[in-house]
Design an enzyme around this catalytic site. Sequence first.
Site, short mmCIF file in Angstrom:
data_model
loop_
_atom_site.label_atom_id
_atom_site.label_comp_id
_atom_site.label_asym_id
_atom_site.label_seq_id
_atom_site.Cartn_x
_atom_site.Cartn_y
_atom_site.Cartn_z
N GLY A 270 1.37 -4.10 -2.99
CA GLY A 270 1.39 -4.11 -4.45
C GLY A 270 0.14 -3.57 -5.10
N HIS B 276 6.42 -13.33 5.79
CA HIS B 276 5.76 -12.40 4.85
C HIS B 276 4.43 -13.01 4.41
CE1 HIS B 276 4.94 -9.96 1.34
NE2 HIS B 276 5.81 -9.09 1.80
N GLU C 254 3.11 -13.22 1.64
CA GLU C 254 3.21 -14.03 0.42
C GLU C 254 3.69 -15.44 0.74
OE1 GLU C 254 5.58 -11.19 -1.70
OE2 GLU C 254 3.86 -9.85 -1.86
N GLU D 47 2.17 -5.21 7.61
CA GLU D 47 1.87 -5.12 6.19
C GLU D 47 0.44 -5.61 5.92
OE1 GLU D 47 5.82 -5.14 3.78
OE2 GLU D 47 5.16 -7.19 4.06
N ASN E 220 12.41 -5.01 0.14
CA ASN E 220 12.18 -6.43 -0.13
C ASN E 220 12.03 -6.60 -1.64
OD1 ASN E 220 11.27 -9.04 -0.36
ND2 ASN E 220 9.31 -8.69 0.70
N LYS F 226 11.69 -9.32 -3.20
CA LYS F 226 10.86 -10.49 -3.54
C LYS F 226 11.56 -11.31 -4.62
CE LYS F 226 6.92 -7.85 -1.95
NZ LYS F 226 5.48 -7.58 -1.99
N SER G 215 2.68 -0.60 -0.34
CA SER G 215 2.54 0.55 -1.25
C SER G 215 3.20 1.82 -0.71
CB SER G 215 1.08 0.79 -1.61
OG SER G 215 0.55 -0.34 -2.31
P1 13P Z 1 4.86 -3.08 -2.08
O1 13P Z 1 5.72 -1.96 -1.51
O2 13P Z 1 5.24 -3.43 -3.47
O3 13P Z 1 3.42 -2.83 -1.87
O4 13P Z 1 5.24 -4.40 -1.21
C1 13P Z 1 5.21 -4.33 0.16
C2 13P Z 1 5.80 -5.59 0.70
O5 13P Z 1 5.20 -6.64 0.62
C3 13P Z 1 7.13 -5.51 1.31
O6 13P Z 1 7.46 -6.69 1.97
#
Ligand code: 13P
Length: 247
Positions: free
Chosen positions: A168, A92, A94, A162, A8, A10, A207
């Site tokens: 992150g 997601h 976010e 997640e 992803n 983003k 992560s």
């Molecule tokens: P990270 O791998 O950067 O922690 O992000 C995970 C994520 O949100 C994937 O959709």
Amino acid sequence: MRKLAAGNWKMNGTAAALAEAKALIDAQPNPACDMLLCPPATLLAAMAEMARGTALRIGAQDCHAAASGAHTGDLSAPMLADAGATHVILGHSERRADHGETDAQVAAKAKAAQAAGLIAIVCLGETESQRDAGATLAVIGAQLQGSVPAGSTAANLVIAYEPVWAIGTGRTPTQAQIAEVHAFLRARLTDLIGAEAATVRLLYGGSVKPGNAAEIFALPHVDGALVGGASLKAADFAPIVAALSAA
Ligand code: 13P
């Protein structure tokens, strides 16, 4: 079941970043798992064109629940399929946080995605305060029930667990915590869609890095990963794909 390594991107990447997708294909031309990148929508068509005939699949990061209409700035599932997407990430954390997306909205989007022939990757996960309060399984169970549309099958649904606090941050749950949630997801999904749940891919996200991928992929009911930061560079994502291929 063929496992899935999904990246992803983003809100990262301009045209120059297509070189990373090319490098990924060169590094993993024939992986023993499904390999997916979900770039920003601006790169979708170009990346799909570049990946044509290769093992790399392309996905989007959101879609609208309607097929067309007066929704300025939104993209529909048929449009994403037309641009070359085979998958779409939905719900997601976010988007749930930034745009207030509810479980019902995520379910409507997933239904639209599946109707357009896309595989819906439905995301869920607890916040740190929810985990600290002992509410993890209750939160995830409710998200699963609310976000997975009727008619979902192993061919049109993927679930990504997640934990919000692991995204992150460089922090990951313990192996026991991941295994507990994934076993719970398999059982609850069986309640919801029946025996089909046995082969729905359950991804872990948060992560995931080259250094921890293999130990996560060894856990029961972990059928792949949804990778953020470490999917942006082929040098990081290719070893994760290799680890999943070997799992
Ligand atoms: P990270 O791998 O950067 O922690 O992000 C995970 C994520 O949100 C994937 O959709």
